[in-house]
Design an enzyme around this catalytic site. Structure first.
Site, PDB file in Angstrom:
ATOM      1  N   GLN A 162     -55.742 -27.558  48.231  1.00 12.81           N
ATOM      2  CA  GLN A 162     -56.988 -28.297  48.377  1.00 12.81           C
ATOM      3  C   GLN A 162     -56.760 -29.530  49.245  1.00 12.81           C
ATOM      4  O   GLN A 162     -55.621 -29.837  49.614  1.00 12.81           O
ATOM      5  CB  GLN A 162     -57.513 -28.717  46.994  1.00 12.81           C
ATOM      6  CG  GLN A 162     -56.527 -29.580  46.216  1.00 12.81           C
ATOM      7  CD  GLN A 162     -56.743 -29.521  44.720  1.00 12.81           C
ATOM      8  OE1 GLN A 162     -57.848 -29.316  44.243  1.00 12.81           O
ATOM      9  NE2 GLN A 162     -55.668 -29.698  43.962  1.00 12.81           N
ATOM     10  N   HIS A 193     -61.082 -41.040  30.189  1.00 12.17           N
ATOM     11  CA  HIS A 193     -59.862 -40.585  29.525  1.00 12.17           C
ATOM     12  C   HIS A 193     -59.781 -41.027  28.064  1.00 12.17           C
ATOM     13  O   HIS A 193     -59.269 -40.281  27.216  1.00 12.17           O
ATOM     14  CB  HIS A 193     -58.634 -41.049  30.312  1.00 12.17           C
ATOM     15  CG  HIS A 193     -58.503 -40.359  31.635  1.00 12.17           C
ATOM     16  ND1 HIS A 193     -58.789 -40.987  32.835  1.00 12.17           N
ATOM     17  CD2 HIS A 193     -58.166 -39.082  31.944  1.00 12.17           C
ATOM     18  CE1 HIS A 193     -58.610 -40.139  33.825  1.00 12.17           C
ATOM     19  NE2 HIS A 193     -58.243 -38.979  33.327  1.00 12.17           N
ATOM     20  N   ASP A 217     -53.433 -36.606  37.382  1.00 11.53           N
ATOM     21  CA  ASP A 217     -53.406 -38.054  37.601  1.00 11.53           C
ATOM     22  C   ASP A 217     -52.593 -38.781  36.541  1.00 11.53           C
ATOM     23  O   ASP A 217     -52.258 -39.957  36.694  1.00 11.53           O
ATOM     24  CB  ASP A 217     -54.820 -38.633  37.664  1.00 11.53           C
ATOM     25  CG  ASP A 217     -55.665 -38.308  36.440  1.00 11.53           C
ATOM     26  OD1 ASP A 217     -55.139 -38.243  35.323  1.00 11.53           O
ATOM     27  OD2 ASP A 217     -56.885 -38.104  36.614  1.00 11.53           O
ATOM     28  N   GLU A 237     -50.435 -28.515  35.752  1.00  5.66           N
ATOM     29  CA  GLU A 237     -51.188 -28.857  36.962  1.00  5.66           C
ATOM     30  C   GLU A 237     -50.883 -27.837  38.061  1.00  5.66           C
ATOM     31  O   GLU A 237     -49.727 -27.542  38.353  1.00  5.66           O
ATOM     32  CB  GLU A 237     -50.796 -30.269  37.430  1.00  5.66           C
ATOM     33  CG  GLU A 237     -51.287 -30.652  38.814  1.00  5.66           C
ATOM     34  CD  GLU A 237     -52.794 -30.624  38.938  1.00  5.66           C
ATOM     35  OE1 GLU A 237     -53.282 -29.939  39.871  1.00  5.66           O
ATOM     36  OE2 GLU A 237     -53.484 -31.279  38.126  1.00  5.66           O
ATOM     37  N   ASP A 269     -50.609 -22.296  37.312  1.00  2.00           N
ATOM     38  CA  ASP A 269     -51.875 -21.994  36.672  1.00  2.00           C
ATOM     39  C   ASP A 269     -51.830 -22.330  35.179  1.00  2.00           C
ATOM     40  O   ASP A 269     -50.938 -21.870  34.457  1.00  2.00           O
ATOM     41  CB  ASP A 269     -52.182 -20.508  36.869  1.00  2.00           C
ATOM     42  CG  ASP A 269     -53.385 -20.051  36.093  1.00  2.00           C
ATOM     43  OD1 ASP A 269     -54.410 -20.737  36.125  1.00  2.00           O
ATOM     44  OD2 ASP A 269     -53.278 -19.009  35.422  1.00  2.00           O
ATOM     45  N   ASP A 287     -58.708 -31.052  31.462  1.00  2.00           N
ATOM     46  CA  ASP A 287     -58.957 -32.148  32.402  1.00  2.00           C
ATOM     47  C   ASP A 287     -58.934 -31.569  33.811  1.00  2.00           C
ATOM     48  O   ASP A 287     -58.020 -31.808  34.600  1.00  2.00           O
ATOM     49  CB  ASP A 287     -57.876 -33.212  32.216  1.00  2.00           C
ATOM     50  CG  ASP A 287     -58.208 -34.508  32.928  1.00  2.00           C
ATOM     51  OD1 ASP A 287     -59.278 -34.579  33.565  1.00  2.00           O
ATOM     52  OD2 ASP A 287     -57.398 -35.447  32.851  1.00  2.00           O
TER      53      ASP A 287
END
Length: 416
Positions: A162, A193, A217, A237, A269, A287
């Site tokens: 991305q 959060h 993040d 992630e 994944d 998230d």
């Protein structure tokens, strides 16, 4: 110098090949349409680009107008066209002529879809632009745009997955986006959060393990680390560049949580990570990026199949949280997500908080087979925070907890 500037980005164009690749054909069409609109040609220049790999190149053209100009660029390899029309309105209003020309040009190229913008220029009493780089914008819906003034051009990273961009804004500090969508800002991320983590964690009462789907993040991990009893946190992630970039750019925000000894970062994944192990978790935090948009990496993660897998990886009293969009701007996504969750879980509670970075009241949901955070009284929340010695929260409090679950009638009609 007061005038109107019209731009159009055209995609999936079905125009004839000659119009996209032949300098003379494009030149004739543009001049003809300019004259038909009532504007005045004073000169023109059209450039034919060389063929690439045996395929004809595109054309860039400029028609000088007594009123200003028309510029057009064809991209035959992409079936795309960019064009702009600018007219000054010094002695007379040429806006109608400019719009007629822009409309006829768009019609000429027969686009599958188009992005068009209007800009009024040269208004002497208009405010200064926020800065040289201007604005960072996100489309909340195809009809609603939201954004911020930024202090300098963004730092962009095209990852294999991305496009990641870092924006320094005056209002919210450092903001990062993924494929043009706002993810988090350093000045308001705590709202999201704290709600995503403390609502399920305090409802559980004594979480020992947590799994974060996405969360590159590091901020969800930071909030979970407030619980001394948490023994392991897995952050799954998909994009390693998000992890590495947030380690550097967001260290002051996430407190180095991604490198804490109780945090295990898994690249890949999230569903695959859940499937490959029978491990169970007291809290699972989804998230993720937004679902529902064409090409969204997270779309397939918002489904009853995913929720069933998540349920199978929760402990008996475990809970999952996820964001569900805006009840006002994304009513169908909001409704469907809650409906799908209720097919899998016996307890589903929708809650919300206003997020400045998203420009609206942002919905979240907590689901489980037993606990329901909407039933927790303020004294129970207060006792839970005291039990875990959690201090220094900037948004979530016992009194705020109850307000999170109070929805207006239009949202209740969607299942809130």
């Amino acid at each position: 110098m007061h005038g109107l500037h019209l731009t159009a980005d055209l995609f999936d164009c079905a125009a004839t090949r000659e119009l996209m690749t032949d300098r003379g054909v494009l030149q004739e069409a543009c001049i003809r349409l300019v004259r038909r609109s009532g504007l005045t040609v004073v000169g023109d220049d059209f450039h034919q680009f060389a063929a690439v790999d045996g395929e004809p190149g595109g054309v860039t053209g400029l028609v000088l107008l007594a009123e200003s100009h028309l510029a057009v660029h064809t991209w035959p390899e992409l079936n795309a066209v960019t064009l702009d029309v600018y007219v000054c309105n010094f002695r007379q209003d040429n806006s109608a002529k400019a719009r007629a020309l822009s409309d006829s040009l768009v019609e000429l190229f027969v686009p599958g879809h188009a992005n068009r913008n209007d800009l009024l220029r040269g208004a002497p009493h208009s405010p200064d632009s926020p800065d040289g780089a201007h604005l960072t914008l996100e489309w909340l819906t195809p009809d609603v745009v939201h954004g911020f003034a930024r202090q300098r051009p963004p730092v962009a990273i095209q990852t294999p997955v991305q496009r990641l961009e870092w924006h320094d804004t005056r209002a919210l500090g450092r903001v990062f986006t993924l494929d043009g969508a706002f993810m988090a800002s350093e000045r308001d991320e705590f709202i999201y959060h704290e709600c995503m983590v403390h609502v399920p964690a305090l409802t559980h009462g004594d979480p020992k393990s947590a799994f974060i789907m996405g969360g590159g993040d590091g901020c969800s991990a930071r909030e979970l680390l407030r619980y001394a009893g948490i023994e392991r946190i897995v952050v799954a992630e998909l994009d390693p560049d998000v992890i590495e970039s947030c380690r550097r750019q967001y260290f002051a925000v996430n407190g180095g949580a991604l490198d804490h000894p109780r945090v295990n970062v898994r690249i890949g994944d999230a569903l695959g990570t859940l499937r490959e192990s029978e491990a169970e978790y007291d809290v699972i935090v989804m998230d993720l990026t937004d679902p529902g948009d064409d090409g969204s990496l997270a779309s397939e993660l918002y489904s009853t199949e995913t929720y069933a897998l998540v349920r199978s990886r929760l402990t008996a009293n475990g809970l999952v949280t996820l964001h569900i969009g805006s009840a006002f701007y994304h009513p169908e996504r909001f409704r469907k997500t809650l409906s799908d969750l209720r097919e899998v879980f016996t307890e589903v509670a929708a809650y919300k908080a206003f997020m400045p970075v998203y420009g609206c009241e942002w919905g979240m949901a907590c689901a489980s087979m037993h606990g329901n955070p909407a039933n927790m009284a303020a004294r129970e929340v207060s006792a839970g925070l005291a039990k875990h010695a959690i201090q220094g929260l900037r948004f979530y409090t016992p009194r705020v907890h109850a307000s999170l679950f109070a929805w207006p009638a239009y949202a209740e009609a969607l299942g809130a």
